[in-house]
Scaffold this active site. Structure first.
Site, mmCIF file in Angstrom:
data_model
loop_
_atom_site.group_PDB
_atom_site.id
_atom_site.type_symbol
_atom_site.label_atom_id
_atom_site.label_comp_id
_atom_site.label_asym_id
_atom_site.label_seq_id
_atom_site.Cartn_x
_atom_site.Cartn_y
_atom_site.Cartn_z
ATOM 1 N N CYS A 24 0.835 -1.203 0.000
ATOM 2 C CA CYS A 24 0.000 0.000 0.000
ATOM 3 C C CYS A 24 0.875 1.261 0.000
ATOM 4 O O CYS A 24 1.988 1.258 0.517
ATOM 5 C CB CYS A 24 -0.930 0.109 1.210
ATOM 6 S SG CYS A 24 -1.964 -1.318 1.481
ATOM 7 N N ARG A 29 3.062 0.357 -5.314
ATOM 8 C CA ARG A 29 3.009 -0.362 -4.044
ATOM 9 C C ARG A 29 1.731 -1.193 -3.884
ATOM 10 O O ARG A 29 1.576 -1.931 -2.916
ATOM 11 C CB ARG A 29 3.103 0.627 -2.876
ATOM 12 C CG ARG A 29 4.374 1.446 -2.878
ATOM 13 C CD ARG A 29 4.378 2.429 -1.743
ATOM 14 N NE ARG A 29 4.469 1.742 -0.475
ATOM 15 C CZ ARG A 29 5.594 1.363 0.110
ATOM 16 N NH1 ARG A 29 6.753 1.621 -0.471
ATOM 17 N NH2 ARG A 29 5.589 0.738 1.261
ATOM 18 N N TRP A 31 -2.879 -2.537 -1.579
ATOM 19 C CA TRP A 31 -2.586 -3.933 -1.936
ATOM 20 C C TRP A 31 -3.271 -4.754 -0.868
ATOM 21 O O TRP A 31 -2.881 -4.726 0.296
ATOM 22 C CB TRP A 31 -1.085 -4.179 -1.955
ATOM 23 C CG TRP A 31 -0.711 -5.503 -2.540
ATOM 24 C CD1 TRP A 31 -0.595 -5.808 -3.863
ATOM 25 C CD2 TRP A 31 -0.398 -6.703 -1.823
ATOM 26 N NE1 TRP A 31 -0.242 -7.121 -4.008
ATOM 27 C CE2 TRP A 31 -0.123 -7.707 -2.779
ATOM 28 C CE3 TRP A 31 -0.343 -7.039 -0.472
ATOM 29 C CZ2 TRP A 31 0.215 -8.996 -2.440
ATOM 30 C CZ3 TRP A 31 -0.006 -8.343 -0.121
ATOM 31 C CH2 TRP A 31 0.273 -9.309 -1.105
ATOM 32 N N ASN A 46 -0.704 1.500 6.028
ATOM 33 C CA ASN A 46 0.085 0.514 5.282
ATOM 34 C C ASN A 46 0.661 -0.445 6.310
ATOM 35 O O ASN A 46 1.376 -0.012 7.209
ATOM 36 C CB ASN A 46 1.210 1.228 4.517
ATOM 37 C CG ASN A 46 2.218 0.256 3.935
ATOM 38 O OD1 ASN A 46 1.862 -0.872 3.590
ATOM 39 N ND2 ASN A 46 3.464 0.690 3.820
ATOM 40 N N GLY A 47 0.354 -1.744 6.163
ATOM 41 C CA GLY A 47 0.873 -2.726 7.118
ATOM 42 C C GLY A 47 -0.226 -3.680 7.529
ATOM 43 O O GLY A 47 -1.247 -3.806 6.842
ATOM 44 N N GLU A 52 16.739 -15.085 -13.508
ATOM 45 C CA GLU A 52 16.230 -13.713 -13.575
ATOM 46 C C GLU A 52 15.407 -13.504 -14.855
ATOM 47 O O GLU A 52 14.351 -12.862 -14.822
ATOM 48 C CB GLU A 52 17.421 -12.736 -13.486
ATOM 49 C CG GLU A 52 17.092 -11.265 -13.625
ATOM 50 C CD GLU A 52 16.109 -10.727 -12.590
ATOM 51 O OE1 GLU A 52 15.735 -11.438 -11.655
ATOM 52 O OE2 GLU A 52 15.684 -9.575 -12.763
ATOM 53 N N LYS A 80 11.521 -12.371 -14.757
ATOM 54 C CA LYS A 80 11.041 -11.169 -15.452
ATOM 55 C C LYS A 80 9.892 -11.530 -16.370
ATOM 56 O O LYS A 80 8.871 -10.860 -16.400
ATOM 57 C CB LYS A 80 12.156 -10.531 -16.301
ATOM 58 C CG LYS A 80 13.226 -9.777 -15.592
ATOM 59 C CD LYS A 80 12.833 -8.434 -15.032
ATOM 60 C CE LYS A 80 12.322 -8.568 -13.625
ATOM 61 N NZ LYS A 80 13.291 -8.593 -12.558
ATOM 62 N N GLU A 115 6.607 -12.540 -14.439
ATOM 63 C CA GLU A 115 5.902 -11.527 -13.647
ATOM 64 C C GLU A 115 5.202 -10.473 -14.494
ATOM 65 O O GLU A 115 4.184 -9.941 -14.076
ATOM 66 C CB GLU A 115 6.792 -10.903 -12.563
ATOM 67 C CG GLU A 115 7.830 -9.918 -13.000
ATOM 68 C CD GLU A 115 8.566 -9.303 -11.792
ATOM 69 O OE1 GLU A 115 9.743 -8.975 -11.960
ATOM 70 O OE2 GLU A 115 7.965 -9.130 -10.717
ATOM 71 N N HIS A 150 18.382 -33.776 -16.227
ATOM 72 C CA HIS A 150 17.884 -34.393 -14.999
ATOM 73 C C HIS A 150 16.386 -34.167 -14.807
ATOM 74 O O HIS A 150 15.876 -34.322 -13.703
ATOM 75 C CB HIS A 150 18.669 -33.858 -13.797
ATOM 76 C CG HIS A 150 20.130 -34.174 -13.899
ATOM 77 N ND1 HIS A 150 20.633 -35.418 -13.637
ATOM 78 C CD2 HIS A 150 21.174 -33.412 -14.308
ATOM 79 C CE1 HIS A 150 21.945 -35.404 -13.849
ATOM 80 N NE2 HIS A 150 22.293 -34.201 -14.266
ATOM 81 N N LYS A 160 5.349 -3.550 -5.537
ATOM 82 C CA LYS A 160 6.786 -3.331 -5.636
ATOM 83 C C LYS A 160 7.539 -3.756 -4.384
ATOM 84 O O LYS A 160 8.534 -4.454 -4.460
ATOM 85 C CB LYS A 160 7.033 -1.852 -5.936
ATOM 86 C CG LYS A 160 8.496 -1.475 -6.070
ATOM 87 C CD LYS A 160 9.004 -1.807 -7.434
ATOM 88 C CE LYS A 160 10.470 -1.487 -7.605
ATOM 89 N NZ LYS A 160 11.050 -2.319 -8.669
HETATM 90 O O1 M6R Z 1 12.955 -4.407 -2.511
HETATM 91 P P1 M6R Z 1 13.564 -5.749 -2.582
HETATM 92 O O2 M6R Z 1 14.800 -5.795 -3.434
HETATM 93 O O3 M6R Z 1 13.850 -6.345 -1.233
HETATM 94 O O4 M6R Z 1 12.481 -6.669 -3.276
HETATM 95 C C1 M6R Z 1 12.674 -8.038 -3.453
HETATM 96 C C2 M6R Z 1 11.660 -8.622 -4.419
HETATM 97 O O5 M6R Z 1 10.356 -8.415 -3.957
HETATM 98 C C3 M6R Z 1 11.782 -8.012 -5.814
HETATM 99 O O6 M6R Z 1 13.070 -8.153 -6.329
HETATM 100 C C4 M6R Z 1 10.788 -8.703 -6.779
HETATM 101 O O7 M6R Z 1 11.145 -10.033 -6.968
HETATM 102 C C5 M6R Z 1 10.724 -7.951 -8.113
HETATM 103 N N1 M6R Z 1 9.366 -7.676 -8.461
HETATM 104 C C6 M6R Z 1 11.282 -8.722 -9.250
HETATM 105 O O8 M6R Z 1 11.243 -8.008 -10.434
#
Ligand code: M6R
Length: 613
Positions: free
Chosen positions: A2, A27, A75, A99-100, A486, A490, A493, A509, A608
């Site tokens: 949030c 967020r 969120w 937020n929380g 990675e 990407k 997501e 394997h 985020k």
């Molecule tokens: O803010 P942070 O680097 O701790 O966040 C970690 C993950 O939530 C963040 O890298 C997430 O996997 C991204 N959306 C990936 O693109």
């Protein structure tokens, strides 16, 4: 997660609130809402399910404005993403945003019901509005004291901001384990979840600490300790990020802009930390001596998501350059394990936001066991750096796209610097090796610049051909194995295509069973030490009719032979290959998602910074 924003000042603030929410929408975007005290002194709220655009539409139909206001983008954690669960939540003359997670909300709700309070949402937040209202009306406390008393009752994580129609011209905020930044303006003051949301108004910020409550009026700020009620000094810091950094700057999406910012971001992260004259890395932020390093029995690198992938790349660099082999752990797992740690443990937390709940919890656990803790982080004043002995800040600038790009490459650059620093301290790198490493690192921004200037037509072509596939594989060996992970993260997501990253040597394997003519494989096969082996893996995929996109070194005449698509990256030394290889991984995902028309910057179900477990 949030995003929250509050304004108190001389101007009508609905546009300011909406402008800030647009910067905070990364967020969470399940619903949005604002509450203002209007010119007649009435508290008016407008809320809408879904993205901020829906709220903007609602405000066009039913405008509302005032000079004291709060706004929220949600969120969902407790309660479905409906309008009735959207913040602000109200009780009497009070409106709150949060937020929380308030962990004891059920207990508080039961207590408040006995006092006649009725609830209209399924959220944990609504109890806080009622609690403040209760302290105001039953105990007759002034707003700042009512908020202070109410937060004393909360268990869990919160950044809250409260307005009361009975006290226009005042905001009260408090923080525990969720970020809250005070922006100090001229005749106006602000509260927000992050500094980037306030950059167009002020760059003078105070990062509110856990256990503090802050009262804002247009002309003043009063900070107090929640537990004791004592006044605390207010010492703003000047943030160097510019307002333009939080804008799209002509790009279609923040993610694309952030991919293109990488030469600048990596350059800024290296700047001042590399001295070619002294053949040294300058990292005063890492307060460790040679003796400290020699005394460590173990090193942990701990993170989530993309930051974990950066940590995995870091392991290869630490091993090669410093002879150190860190455990690279997912914070969400490590925090629940009983991993032995003590004062002979070095703990490196990697986090873009500095607020990820699991990384923070794992850090706190390591600290409690006596570990020495340092951070790699992008957000100044965030929670993780504040709990570490030292922080290597990445200078990526605000990262708005939910999919991490420039934060990742700057984290890898920071880990590279730390590996070189440790390697020198431990006498593992001679002058020649050090000079070569530094030159290679410093060359990365211009290499990536060239790669980006080559244009994106090949990625668009891949997207056109493969956007309708339901599953894809990414393969790499050595330090390009984390890059395969990675690339897959990407893609999934933002394009919602199922993807798996695998160590190329592991194909046989199990995952090779997935290969058929409909399942594309992206194979990272530059001219590095693993070239021949990965090339064999490529042949194995082709032999099973799997379509392949190979990412090879420029000038490799054989690279495209067996592939449907061939992308190339400039020929660079092996230790900086992951940094360069990040770009095609990001652009493949970006163009697949863009072609499919998904919401690139705000993909479904994500936020985020993950500030809940
Ligand atoms: O803010 P942070 O680097 O701790 O966040 C970690 C993950 O939530 C963040 O890298 C997430 O996997 C991204 N959306 C990936 O693109």
């Amino acid at each position: 997660m949030c995003g929250i924003i509050g304004y108190v000042g001389p101007d009508l603030c609905a546009d300011t609130l909406i402008g800030a929410l647009s910067k905070l929408e990364y967020r969470g975007y399940d619903s949005a809402g604002i509450a203002v005290i209007d010119e007649g002194g009435a508290l008016v709220t407008r809320r809408a399910e879904g993205k901020l655009g829906n709220l903007v539409k609602r405000l066009r139909e039913e405008p509302v404005d005032g000079r004291t206001g709060i706004g929220h983008t949600r969120w969902a954690t407790h309660g479905a993403p409906t309008e009735s669960n959207a913040h602000p939540h109200r009780s009497g003359s009070i409106a709150v945003i949060h937020n929380g997670i308030i962990e004891n909300h059920l207990e508080l709700k039961a207590e408040l019901r006995e006092h006649g309070h009725e609830f209209t949402s399924e959220t944990d937040t609504e109890v806080f509005a009622h609690l403040v209202d209760h302290y105001r009306t039953v105990r007759g406390l002034a707003l700042p004291e009512a908020v202070r008393q109410a937060v004393i009752r909360l268990h869990g994580a919160y950044a809250v901001v409260v307005v009361d129609a009975k006290t226009p011209g005042m905001l009260v905020g408090a923080r525990m384990a969720s970020p809250l930044v005070l922006g100090v303006g001229e005749g106006a003051n602000y509260l927000a979840s992050d500094a980037a949301a306030l950059l167009s108004h002020t760059r003078d910020m105070v990062f509110i600490e856990d256990g503090q409550v802050v009262t804002l009026t247009p002309g003043g700020v009063e900070l107090r300790d929640v537990a004791s009620g004592e006044l605390l000094p207010v010492a703003p810091v000047h943030v160097t990020w510019s307002p333009a950094m939080a804008e799209k700057g002509g790009y279609k999406h923040f993610m694309l802009k952030e991919i293109h910012e990488q030469p600048r971001a990596i350059g800024d992260t290296l700047r001042g930390r590399v001295s070619l004259e002294r053949n040294a890395v300058n990292l005063p932020e890492v307060p460790l001596t040679r003796d400290d390093l020699a005394s460590f029995r173990q090193i942990y690198v701990v993170a989530c998501g993309t930051s974990w992938h950066a940590g995995l790349v870091g392991r290869y660099l630490f091993e090669d350059l410093a002879g150190l082999s860190p455990h690279v752990e997912l914070a969400s797992e490590l925090r629940y394990r009983k991993a032995p740690m003590d004062e002979r443990t070095l703990f490196i937390a990697v986090s873009q936001s500095g607020e990820t709940a699991d990384t923070l919890a794992a850090l706190r656990d390591a600290k409690a066991k006596g570990a020495r803790c340092i951070a790699i982080c992008n957000v100044l004043g965030s929670s993780i750096p504040r709990e570490c002995e030292g922080t290597v800040y990445t200078h990526a600038g605000p990262e708005i796209g939910v999919a991490s790009t420039k934060a990742f490459t700057t984290q890898v650059a920071a880990l590279h610097l730390i590996a070189l620093h440790f390697g020198r301290l431990l006498g593992r790198l001679d002058d020649g090796a050090m000079a070569a490493e530094l030159a290679a690192l410093l060359h990365v921004p211009s290499v990536i610049e060239t790669l980006l200037l080559a244009g994106e037509a090949p990625y668009e072509e891949i997207a056109r051909a493969w956007h309708d596939r339901t599953s894809m594989l990414f393969l790499g060996r050595g330090s390009l194995f984390p890059m395969a992970l990675e690339g897959a993260l990407k893609l999934k997501e933002i394009s919602y295509i199922h993807a798996e990253g695998y160590a190329a040597g592991e194909m046989k394997h199990g995952p090779i069973a997935l290969i058929d003519e409909k399942t594309p494989t992206i194979i990272l096969n530059p001219r590095d030490g693993h070239y021949a082996k990965v090339r064999s893996n490529l042949s194995e995929v082709r032999a099973r009719s799997g379509p392949v996109c190979v990412v090879a070194t420029e000038g490799d005449a054989d690279a495209g032979d067996a592939a449907t698509f061939c992308l190339t990256v400039p020929d660079v030394p092996e230790h900086v290959l992951p940094l360069v290889m990040a770009v095609p991984m990001q652009l493949i995902a970006y163009h697949m998602a863009d072609f499919k028309g998904t919401d690139v910057d705000q993909p479904r179900n994500l936020a985020k910074s993950v500030t809940v477990e």
